[in-house]
Scaffold this active site. Structure first.
Site, PDB file in Angstrom:
ATOM      1  N   ARG A  50       0.786  -1.235   0.000  1.00  0.00           N
ATOM      2  CA  ARG A  50       0.000   0.000   0.000  1.00  0.00           C
ATOM      3  C   ARG A  50       0.823   1.293   0.000  1.00  0.00           C
ATOM      4  O   ARG A  50       0.469   2.231  -0.724  1.00  0.00           O
ATOM      5  CB  ARG A  50      -0.995   0.002   1.154  1.00  0.00           C
ATOM      6  CG  ARG A  50      -1.907  -1.238   1.119  1.00  0.00           C
ATOM      7  CD  ARG A  50      -2.973  -1.198   2.192  1.00  0.00           C
ATOM      8  NE  ARG A  50      -3.918  -0.141   1.956  1.00  0.00           N
ATOM      9  CZ  ARG A  50      -4.023   0.941   2.693  1.00  0.00           C
ATOM     10  NH1 ARG A  50      -3.261   1.101   3.745  1.00  0.00           N
ATOM     11  NH2 ARG A  50      -4.902   1.860   2.391  1.00  0.00           N
ATOM     12  N   TYR A  74      -0.116   3.575  -3.129  1.00  0.00           N
ATOM     13  CA  TYR A  74      -0.735   4.887  -2.986  1.00  0.00           C
ATOM     14  C   TYR A  74      -0.302   5.690  -1.774  1.00  0.00           C
ATOM     15  O   TYR A  74      -1.088   6.421  -1.179  1.00  0.00           O
ATOM     16  CB  TYR A  74      -2.272   4.828  -3.087  1.00  0.00           C
ATOM     17  CG  TYR A  74      -2.975   3.515  -2.853  1.00  0.00           C
ATOM     18  CD1 TYR A  74      -3.542   2.837  -3.940  1.00  0.00           C
ATOM     19  CD2 TYR A  74      -3.122   2.968  -1.592  1.00  0.00           C
ATOM     20  CE1 TYR A  74      -4.210   1.648  -3.746  1.00  0.00           C
ATOM     21  CE2 TYR A  74      -3.796   1.773  -1.400  1.00  0.00           C
ATOM     22  CZ  TYR A  74      -4.326   1.119  -2.490  1.00  0.00           C
ATOM     23  OH  TYR A  74      -4.996  -0.053  -2.289  1.00  0.00           O
ATOM     24  N   CYS A 115      13.715  -6.034  -3.637  1.00  0.00           N
ATOM     25  CA  CYS A 115      14.668  -5.417  -4.549  1.00  0.00           C
ATOM     26  C   CYS A 115      14.043  -4.262  -5.331  1.00  0.00           C
ATOM     27  O   CYS A 115      13.975  -4.295  -6.557  1.00  0.00           O
ATOM     28  CB  CYS A 115      15.223  -6.476  -5.484  1.00  0.00           C
ATOM     29  SG  CYS A 115      15.933  -7.840  -4.578  1.00  0.00           S
ATOM     30  N   TYR A 117      -6.241  -5.007   3.169  1.00  0.00           N
ATOM     31  CA  TYR A 117      -5.443  -4.733   1.961  1.00  0.00           C
ATOM     32  C   TYR A 117      -3.949  -4.915   2.192  1.00  0.00           C
ATOM     33  O   TYR A 117      -3.124  -4.229   1.599  1.00  0.00           O
ATOM     34  CB  TYR A 117      -5.750  -3.330   1.405  1.00  0.00           C
ATOM     35  CG  TYR A 117      -7.212  -3.124   1.123  1.00  0.00           C
ATOM     36  CD1 TYR A 117      -7.832  -3.764   0.055  1.00  0.00           C
ATOM     37  CD2 TYR A 117      -7.990  -2.331   1.947  1.00  0.00           C
ATOM     38  CE1 TYR A 117      -9.184  -3.605  -0.192  1.00  0.00           C
ATOM     39  CE2 TYR A 117      -9.345  -2.166   1.711  1.00  0.00           C
ATOM     40  CZ  TYR A 117      -9.942  -2.814   0.636  1.00  0.00           C
ATOM     41  OH  TYR A 117     -11.274  -2.662   0.409  1.00  0.00           O
TER      42      TYR A 117
HETATM   43  C1  LIG Z   1     -13.494  -1.993  -2.343  1.00  0.00           C
HETATM   44  C2  LIG Z   1     -14.958  -1.960  -2.309  1.00  0.00           C
HETATM   45  C3  LIG Z   1     -15.635  -1.815  -1.096  1.00  0.00           C
HETATM   46  C4  LIG Z   1     -14.940  -1.623   0.214  1.00  0.00           C
HETATM   47  O1  LIG Z   1     -14.106  -0.517   0.261  1.00  0.00           O
HETATM   48  P1  LIG Z   1     -13.432  -0.107   1.642  1.00  0.00           P
HETATM   49  O2  LIG Z   1     -12.658   1.106   1.343  1.00  0.00           O
HETATM   50  O3  LIG Z   1     -12.579  -1.231   2.061  1.00  0.00           O
HETATM   51  O4  LIG Z   1     -14.555   0.137   2.610  1.00  0.00           O
HETATM   52  C5  LIG Z   1     -17.001  -1.847  -1.129  1.00  0.00           C
HETATM   53  N1  LIG Z   1     -17.684  -2.018  -2.290  1.00  0.00           N
HETATM   54  C6  LIG Z   1     -17.056  -2.161  -3.457  1.00  0.00           C
HETATM   55  C7  LIG Z   1     -17.854  -2.352  -4.690  1.00  0.00           C
HETATM   56  C8  LIG Z   1     -15.690  -2.137  -3.518  1.00  0.00           C
HETATM   57  O5  LIG Z   1     -15.073  -2.270  -4.699  1.00  0.00           O
END
Ligand SMILES: *Cc1c(COP(=O)(O)O)cnc(C)c1O
Length: 444
Positions: free
Chosen positions: A340, A344, A371, A401
């Site tokens: 992550r 980002y 690396c 994540y």
């Molecule tokens: C990724 C996603 C979520 C959850 O997002 P969070 O930021 O983890 O709460 C919910 N709905 C859809 C369709 C997503 O793609």
């Protein structure tokens, strides 16, 4: 002459605000999560290792049920899924959001009721759709026009499948450009502004075996203010009103997606769920009254807000390097278990555990062992100046994540996941071994 009394710097109580609620300070600078000292977990399971506080996950599910009693709350499995997690989510009465045959099949074969599962995806493979139909998934969210005929054919003339339509409400929100999904310039959903959504919905209505239960939108991730959700409610109800005028359609459901932001470091803002629930409720009531529509049942899909703060990552320091004016603290994990920061620019607050240091803090960059120069876990963080190889570092807010995005880079192997509860730690997902890696490698 006056003496100026300079108070000696007192060791301040550690700021545990982004840690699981069960976290306590233990002897010798250790922390305990779920009643288990982190040093004990590192000793028993090795590092890197992930720790998930079961009570924290459950408590977060309950908070959602309490704040949104009238809504269907679906946990977004992509944040993190394993069989135990599917059990906890089921037991706490939430539904599940999945976006692949893999996530779906893992959940259902663990006993998760398929009718409480929603399948997402901007490009669902034939296998995704076949698995969804075979296992009897509750709803499938249609994300592109080509999916409609494909799904209708797979369902067959005598079949029946509930679907929703993913709509792009034209709202830019979220913590980073790569996780904003509510505007017209990204790959997800059907746009309202160019008429794509209306057109696709008309085609869904032409398929008798597909039952459109409602509209869906997901604005993005790591959203910390309520406003974008309220704008989304207005736009979605606006579209529902036009669909009612055009087709006489009254949709019983409205899915506002997830993206609820959390704090990764002390002092960072998080989305306030009480406010979110109250304001959405009011906005929905008002928008529906204005549109002359009955209020649809609300669906929400939190992912990181349930799993993220329940997880902690543990690493051992392998090397400390002073270069010019920087100090690099290299640990035994990195971008293969947490991509992550590289993806980002997420900022974390690691801390030393298992040793009490009296050294002054130094500004360091915690890097991984991979690396890539971009393999940074936490830049510009304060650690005791005497940080050295063998030290244990703990990174809070590591439940979402991380492992779900973990990769096989450098054949390091993905770390194990342990759960803590009531003073006990148990292994949920074991470490990926060289045997695992070799077993998949079937050619020569
Ligand atoms: C990724 C996603 C979520 C959850 O997002 P969070 O930021 O983890 O709460 C919910 N709905 C859809 C369709 C997503 O793609």
């Amino acid at each position: 002459m006056t003496t100026v009394h300079v108070p000696a710097p007192r060791p301040t109580a550690a700021d545990l605000s982004v840690w699981p609620a069960s976290t306590t300070e233990a002897a010798h600078g250790d922390l305990a999560v779920g009643g288990v000292p982190l040093t004990e977990i590192a000793d028993r399971f090795g590092t890197p290792v992930y720790v998930l506080d079961e009570a924290e996950v459950r408590e977060r599910c309950r908070t959602y049920r309490d704040e949104f009693p009238e809504a269907e709350v679906l946990y977004a499995a992509k944040a993190f899924l394993c069989r135990a997690m599917a059990h906890w989510i089921d037991e706490e009465g939430l539904g599940l959001d999945v976006c692949s045959a893999g996530e779906l099949e893992l959940a259902v074969t663990t006993g998760f009721p398929p009718e409480r599962i929603v399948l997402h995806g901007n490009a669902k493979s034939p296998r995704d759709l076949d698995t969804a139909l075979r296992l009897g998934v509750g709803r499938i969210v249609i994300d592109s026009p080509s999916e409609i005929a494909r799904l209708a054919a797979a369902v067959g003339p005598d079949g029946h499948q509930k679907v929703m339509a993913r709509v792009v409400p034209g709202i830019s929100a979220g913590g980073h450009e790569k996780i904003r999904t509510g505007s017209d310039d990204q790959k997800f959903g059907l746009s309202i502004s160019d008429g794509y959504a209306q057109h696709a919905i008309a085609r869904i209505l032409d398929q008798p075996q597909l039952e459109l239960t409602g509209l869906h939108c997901h604005l993005g991730s790591q959203i910390t203010t309520v406003k974008p959700y309220l704008v989304a409610v207005r736009r979605m109800v606006g579209l529902m009103m036009r669909l009612h005028e055009q087709h006489g359609l009254v949709l019983p459901e409205l899915d506002l997606g997830g993206g609820h932001g959390i704090a990764y470091r002390p002092g960072e803002p998080a989305l306030d769920l009480t406010t979110l629930a109250r304001r959405i409720r009011a906005e929905l009531a008002d928008a529906c009254a204005t549109a002359g529509l009955p209020e649809p049942r609300l669906l929400i899909e939190p992912g990181r807000a349930i799993a993220g703060p329940a997880g902690v990552a543990l690493y051992h320091v392998l090397a400390v390097k002073h270069t010019g004016d920087r100090i690099f603290v290299a640990v035994d994990g990195g971008m293969s278990d947490n991509p992550r920061p590289a993806l980002y620019g997420v900022r974390y607050a690691p801390r030393l555990v298992g040793r009490r240091s009296t050294a002054a803090p130094a500004r360091v960059t915690v890097v991984g062992r991979h690396c890539e120069a971009g393999d940074v876990l936490a830049s510009d963080v304060d650690l005791p100046r005497d940080v050295h190889p063998g030290d244990l570092l703990a990174v809070p807010v590591a439940g979402a994540y991380h492992l779900s995005m973990a990769s096989g880079y450098n054949l390091v192997g993905r770390p194990p996941l342990t759960a803590v509860r009531d003073g006990h730690a148990r292994l949920l997902v074991r470490r990926e071994s060289l045997d695992d890696i070799r077993n998949r490698d079937v050619g020569l």
